[in-house]
Design a protein around this motif. Structure first.
Motif, PDB file in Angstrom:
ATOM      1  N   PHE A 197       0.843  -1.196   0.000  1.00  0.00           N
ATOM      2  CA  PHE A 197       0.000   0.000   0.000  1.00  0.00           C
ATOM      3  C   PHE A 197       0.877   1.245   0.000  1.00  0.00           C
ATOM      4  O   PHE A 197       2.004   1.229   0.491  1.00  0.00           O
ATOM      5  CB  PHE A 197      -0.946   0.023   1.210  1.00  0.00           C
ATOM      6  N   THR A 198       0.343   2.319  -0.568  1.00  0.00           N
ATOM      7  CA  THR A 198       1.075   3.588  -0.557  1.00  0.00           C
ATOM      8  C   THR A 198       1.002   4.239   0.814  1.00  0.00           C
ATOM      9  O   THR A 198       2.027   4.582   1.415  1.00  0.00           O
ATOM     10  CB  THR A 198       0.522   4.544  -1.626  1.00  0.00           C
ATOM     11  N   GLU A 199      -0.226   4.430   1.324  1.00  0.00           N
ATOM     12  CA  GLU A 199      -0.405   5.053   2.638  1.00  0.00           C
ATOM     13  C   GLU A 199      -1.617   4.436   3.319  1.00  0.00           C
ATOM     14  O   GLU A 199      -2.684   4.316   2.713  1.00  0.00           O
ATOM     15  CB  GLU A 199      -0.579   6.564   2.521  1.00  0.00           C
ATOM     16  N   ASP A 200      -1.445   4.079   4.582  1.00  0.00           N
ATOM     17  CA  ASP A 200      -2.545   3.506   5.349  1.00  0.00           C
ATOM     18  C   ASP A 200      -3.294   4.618   6.062  1.00  0.00           C
ATOM     19  O   ASP A 200      -2.719   5.662   6.404  1.00  0.00           O
ATOM     20  CB  ASP A 200      -2.008   2.504   6.374  1.00  0.00           C
ATOM     21  N   ALA A 201      -4.593   4.377   6.288  1.00  0.00           N
ATOM     22  CA  ALA A 201      -5.425   5.391   6.936  1.00  0.00           C
ATOM     23  C   ALA A 201      -5.484   5.216   8.443  1.00  0.00           C
ATOM     24  O   ALA A 201      -5.687   6.189   9.172  1.00  0.00           O
ATOM     25  CB  ALA A 201      -6.837   5.353   6.353  1.00  0.00           C
ATOM     26  N   ALA A 202      -5.371   3.990   8.928  1.00  0.00           N
ATOM     27  CA  ALA A 202      -5.461   3.727  10.363  1.00  0.00           C
ATOM     28  C   ALA A 202      -4.631   2.492  10.659  1.00  0.00           C
ATOM     29  O   ALA A 202      -5.079   1.374  10.495  1.00  0.00           O
ATOM     30  CB  ALA A 202      -6.919   3.515  10.783  1.00  0.00           C
ATOM     31  N   SER A 203      -3.407   2.706  11.111  1.00  0.00           N
ATOM     32  CA  SER A 203      -2.439   1.620  11.222  1.00  0.00           C
ATOM     33  C   SER A 203      -2.048   1.394  12.674  1.00  0.00           C
ATOM     34  O   SER A 203      -1.254   2.143  13.254  1.00  0.00           O
ATOM     35  CB  SER A 203      -1.195   1.945  10.392  1.00  0.00           C
ATOM     36  N   SER A 204      -2.594   0.327  13.266  1.00  0.00           N
ATOM     37  CA  SER A 204      -2.332   0.031  14.668  1.00  0.00           C
ATOM     38  C   SER A 204      -0.863  -0.282  14.928  1.00  0.00           C
ATOM     39  O   SER A 204      -0.258   0.242  15.867  1.00  0.00           O
ATOM     40  CB  SER A 204      -3.189  -1.157  15.112  1.00  0.00           C
ATOM     41  N   ASN A 205      -0.271  -1.156  14.099  1.00  0.00           N
ATOM     42  CA  ASN A 205       1.100  -1.557  14.369  1.00  0.00           C
ATOM     43  C   ASN A 205       2.078  -0.422  14.118  1.00  0.00           C
ATOM     44  O   ASN A 205       3.091  -0.293  14.808  1.00  0.00           O
ATOM     45  CB  ASN A 205       1.478  -2.784  13.546  1.00  0.00           C
ATOM     46  N   MET A 206       1.785   0.429  13.132  1.00  0.00           N
ATOM     47  CA  MET A 206       2.647   1.592  12.896  1.00  0.00           C
ATOM     48  C   MET A 206       2.611   2.533  14.106  1.00  0.00           C
ATOM     49  O   MET A 206       3.643   3.061  14.525  1.00  0.00           O
ATOM     50  CB  MET A 206       2.205   2.330  11.642  1.00  0.00           C
ATOM     51  N   LEU A 207       1.417   2.730  14.696  1.00  0.00           N
ATOM     52  CA  LEU A 207       1.346   3.559  15.894  1.00  0.00           C
ATOM     53  C   LEU A 207       2.088   2.903  17.043  1.00  0.00           C
ATOM     54  O   LEU A 207       2.743   3.586  17.839  1.00  0.00           O
ATOM     55  CB  LEU A 207      -0.107   3.829  16.283  1.00  0.00           C
ATOM     56  N   ALA A 208       2.008   1.582  17.152  1.00  0.00           N
ATOM     57  CA  ALA A 208       2.761   0.884  18.193  1.00  0.00           C
ATOM     58  C   ALA A 208       4.254   1.156  18.051  1.00  0.00           C
ATOM     59  O   ALA A 208       4.950   1.439  19.039  1.00  0.00           O
ATOM     60  CB  ALA A 208       2.481  -0.612  18.138  1.00  0.00           C
ATOM     61  N   CYS A 209       4.757   1.086  16.821  1.00  0.00           N
ATOM     62  CA  CYS A 209       6.180   1.362  16.581  1.00  0.00           C
ATOM     63  C   CYS A 209       6.534   2.791  16.976  1.00  0.00           C
ATOM     64  O   CYS A 209       7.576   3.036  17.613  1.00  0.00           O
ATOM     65  CB  CYS A 209       6.515   1.117  15.117  1.00  0.00           C
ATOM     66  N   LEU A 210       5.677   3.742  16.608  1.00  0.00           N
ATOM     67  CA  LEU A 210       5.910   5.138  16.981  1.00  0.00           C
ATOM     68  C   LEU A 210       5.900   5.301  18.500  1.00  0.00           C
ATOM     69  O   LEU A 210       6.753   6.009  19.062  1.00  0.00           O
ATOM     70  CB  LEU A 210       4.842   6.016  16.329  1.00  0.00           C
ATOM     71  N   THR A 211       4.965   4.656  19.166  1.00  0.00           N
ATOM     72  CA  THR A 211       4.901   4.737  20.626  1.00  0.00           C
ATOM     73  C   THR A 211       6.174   4.171  21.246  1.00  0.00           C
ATOM     74  O   THR A 211       6.703   4.720  22.228  1.00  0.00           O
ATOM     75  CB  THR A 211       3.666   3.981  21.142  1.00  0.00           C
ATOM     76  N   GLY A 212       6.696   3.097  20.665  1.00  0.00           N
ATOM     77  CA  GLY A 212       7.955   2.545  21.153  1.00  0.00           C
ATOM     78  C   GLY A 212       9.111   3.521  21.027  1.00  0.00           C
ATOM     79  O   GLY A 212       9.964   3.620  21.919  1.00  0.00           O
ATOM     80  N   VAL A 213       9.143   4.259  19.905  1.00  0.00           N
ATOM     81  CA  VAL A 213      10.190   5.275  19.724  1.00  0.00           C
ATOM     82  C   VAL A 213      10.051   6.380  20.770  1.00  0.00           C
ATOM     83  O   VAL A 213      11.048   6.810  21.375  1.00  0.00           O
ATOM     84  CB  VAL A 213      10.136   5.854  18.299  1.00  0.00           C
TER      85      VAL A 213
END
Length: 285
Positions: free
Chosen positions: A220-236
């Motif tokens: 995909f080019t861009e996701d609209a609501a990405s749980s795992n991507m937010l998890a990664c950001l929260t980890g950072v």
């Protein structure tokens, strides 16, 4: 867990339409059709009018067994679909506050459609799914192909497949970014990552953080609501010591143009990183 369908498909052909992760004004998010029984899943998903359809194969107070379909194929698993089903079945199934969610075809082997299991918890009226412990490593990457800083410190974060996480100056810079699949894919390959997360602190409606998520190597080019991507950001953010010390939850605004979303991330320190659960609000359509 009971393995019989909750309701036969012939007696419940009409889905319960839900909007998951909508912005505070009710816009955006993801629309999911929730079917309380199995049977003819692909045909019913194609006719549902929703981009995702979830079929409840089994339900009891300890959890749900689900299968998820797009209009053209079985998806295997989807956090958005799982959270929609949890919300729709919460009362009728008498779900406990902590349950197990199994997604995928129980007779298929391996990953994808084979049956992914996650824990879910009800927190402040929202269902959250456990993403796992996020590990983070600082790296140096050339971002000039993305039109960002030519070189600088960024982070690789993941619970499995790693993502590249990059901070931008402000919300204006975040919204102005125009993704190019070839450029994003090239940076991902160069850094050994599979997705790209751009973020800035703050956001609309008192969001703690705003972000966008890109994944041409994931299809995909861009996701609209990405749980795992937010998890990664929260980890950072946890790695950098920038999560609120007085709380355990942040609100995030995902900023895909034309399709905003609002997600919640619960966090706690863990051995080797930050344990993260992600979910959000669900409303009937």
């Amino acid at each position: 867990m009971n393995t019989e369908p909750v309701i036969d498909s012939e007696t419940a052909p009409v889905p319960d339409l839900r909007r998951v992760f909508a912005a505070p004004d009710g816009s955006g998010g993801k629309q999911v059709a929730v079917f309380p029984g199995g049977g003819d899943e692909q045909a019913r998903a194609a006719a549902s009018g929703a981009p995702l359809s979830v079929f409840v194969q089994a339900a009891d107070p300890t959890g749900l067994r689900l299968r998820v379909f797009t209009p053209t194929r079985e998806k295997g698993s989807s956090d958005s679909a799982a959270i929609a089903a949890l919300s729709a079945l919460q009362g009728s199934a008498g779900l406990l506050d902590v349950v197990e969610v199994t997604q995928g075809d129980p007779v298929a082997g391996g990953s994808g459609a084979g049956g992914e299991v996650q824990m879910a918890q009800l927190c402040g009226g929202e269902w959250l799914l456990r993403q796992g412990v996020v590990t983070v490593q600082a790296v140096t990457a050339d971002l000039s192909a993305l039109g960002l800083s030519p070189a600088g410190l960024v982070w690789v974060a993941g619970t499995g497949r790693p993502n590249l996480v990059v901070e931008v100056a402000d919300l204006g810079a975040l919204d102005a970014f125009v993704p190019d699949d070839a450029a994003v894919g090239g940076v991902n390959r160069a850094t050994g990552t599979t997705g790209l997360i751009l973020f800035c602190v703050g956001g609309p409606a008192r969001a703690d953080v705003s972000f966008r998520a890109f994944g041409p190597l994931k299809g995909f080019t861009e996701d609209a609501a990405s749980s795992n991507m937010l998890a990664c950001l929260t980890g950072v953010l946890g790695h950098l010591g920038r999560l609120p010390a007085e709380g355990t939850l942040i609100r995030a605004a995902q900023r895909r143009p034309g399709q905003p979303a609002r997600l919640s991330a619960q966090y706690a320190p863990a051995d080797g990183g930050t344990e993260v659960w992600v979910g959000g609000r669900v409303t009937p359509v």
